[in-house]
Design a protein around this motif. Structure first.
Motif, short mmCIF file in Angstrom:
data_model
loop_
_atom_site.label_atom_id
_atom_site.label_comp_id
_atom_site.label_asym_id
_atom_site.label_seq_id
_atom_site.Cartn_x
_atom_site.Cartn_y
_atom_site.Cartn_z
N ALA A 1 0.83 -1.20 0.00
CA ALA A 1 0.00 0.00 0.00
C ALA A 1 0.87 1.26 0.00
O ALA A 1 0.56 2.23 -0.70
CB ALA A 1 -0.94 -0.01 1.20
N LEU A 2 1.96 1.25 0.76
CA LEU A 2 2.87 2.40 0.76
C LEU A 2 3.55 2.56 -0.60
O LEU A 2 3.78 3.69 -1.06
CB LEU A 2 3.91 2.23 1.87
N GLU B 1 1.07 4.17 -2.82
CA GLU B 1 0.95 5.60 -2.51
C GLU B 1 2.05 6.40 -3.20
O GLU B 1 1.78 7.44 -3.81
CB GLU B 1 1.02 5.80 -1.00
N GLY C 1 1.21 8.87 -6.40
CA GLY C 1 1.57 10.26 -6.20
C GLY C 1 2.52 10.78 -7.25
O GLY C 1 2.41 11.94 -7.69
N ARG D 1 -2.40 12.76 -1.80
CA ARG D 1 -2.69 11.73 -0.80
C ARG D 1 -3.56 10.65 -1.44
O ARG D 1 -4.29 10.90 -2.41
CB ARG D 1 -3.43 12.32 0.40
N ILE D 2 -3.48 9.46 -0.85
CA ILE D 2 -4.36 8.38 -1.27
C ILE D 2 -4.85 7.63 -0.03
O ILE D 2 -4.32 7.81 1.08
CB ILE D 2 -3.68 7.38 -2.24
N ALA D 3 -5.86 6.82 -0.22
CA ALA D 3 -6.33 5.90 0.81
C ALA D 3 -6.71 4.59 0.12
O ALA D 3 -7.06 4.58 -1.06
CB ALA D 3 -7.52 6.48 1.57
N LEU E 1 -4.81 1.78 4.26
CA LEU E 1 -3.93 2.95 4.22
C LEU E 1 -4.79 4.20 4.20
O LEU E 1 -5.80 4.25 3.50
CB LEU E 1 -3.04 2.91 2.98
N GLY E 2 -4.37 5.19 4.96
CA GLY E 2 -5.11 6.45 4.95
C GLY E 2 -4.98 7.16 6.29
O GLY E 2 -4.80 6.51 7.33
N LEU F 1 -9.42 2.16 -4.17
CA LEU F 1 -8.30 3.10 -4.16
C LEU F 1 -8.85 4.51 -4.30
O LEU F 1 -9.50 4.84 -5.29
CB LEU F 1 -7.34 2.79 -5.30
N VAL G 1 -7.98 8.56 -4.53
CA VAL G 1 -6.86 9.42 -4.93
C VAL G 1 -7.31 10.88 -4.81
O VAL G 1 -8.41 11.24 -5.25
CB VAL G 1 -6.41 9.13 -6.38
#
Length: 215
Positions: free
Chosen positions: A36-37, A40, A44, A51-53, A68-69, A137, A139
């Protein structure tokens, strides 16, 4: 709009270079949190998003948990969430500013408002494998303030399938490790219980003889 965008405007992306970036940025053997990182950082860089989640479900028909978030992002997305249902039905990213023009889709924005506000989400994409959506996802808008174009959205749609595969394989690898650890624990427990049983049997004989020959 898609026809004009594809045929009358130059492509913004060098797709061969971008696809090499996608494949080299992901490590499916890492833990899902690490993947997930990586997603991100990749998203990006490619889309200039701040940012994302990511939400992801561990089992079918279960709620999607926040993988993630930042704080403020919904901890869970239930299967009946209108955004989840729309993504499962269409298998294509949703651009939130386009939903504002359709009164029937306003509930979707309302139900997603916490996550949208937390990261300034502009678009979300399904994370699906073999037609089954197991994640979402989110964004944010672009750092420069540019709008998401049709080319951006279509590239995100193609990329999200690769991202979904990396996350799915990562989760399966994690489940295999957990299964092996459980199998090792069961084997060790069997050996320990067998040894304990032998010791208890010997002690039982000692106690029985002690009662019989107490005098």
């Amino acid at each position: 709009k898609r026809f004009i965008d594809r045929n009358f405007y130059a492509n913004r992306y060098d797709y061969r270079r971008e696809w090499e970036r996608v494949t080299s940025a992901l490590t499916p053997t890492a833990r899902p949190e690490q993947v997930a990182l990586q997603i991100e950082a990749l998203v990006g860089t490619v889309f200039d998003a701040g940012r994302i989640a990511i939400h992801m479900r561990d089992e079918p028909d279960q709620p999607m948990r926040r993988l993630l978030g930042p704080e403020g992002v919904d901890d869970m997305l239930p299967p009946a969430h209108p955004l989840v249902q729309r993504l499962e039905a269409r298998q294509y990213p949703v651009v939130f500013r386009e939903l504002e023009e359709d009164l029937d889709l306003i509930p979707l924005l309302v139900e997603s408002s916490a996550t949208i506000d937390a990261i300034g989400a502009a678009v979300c994409a399904p994370l699906a494998l073999d037609g089954s959506t197991f994640g979402v996802l989110w964004v944010s808008g672009k750092r420069g303030g540019d709008d998401w174009t049709l080319e951006d959205v279509e590239f995100l749609a193609a990329m999200s399938r690769q991202l979904a595969a990396a996350l799915w394989f990562s989760r399966q690898a994690e489940l295999m490790v957990e299964a092996r650890q459980l199998e090792s624990l069961n084997r060790l427990s069997s050996f320990v219980l067998h040894d304990i049983k032998n010791q208890v049997s010997g002690l039982s004989l000692v106690v029985e003889n002690a009662r019989r020959h107490l005098g």
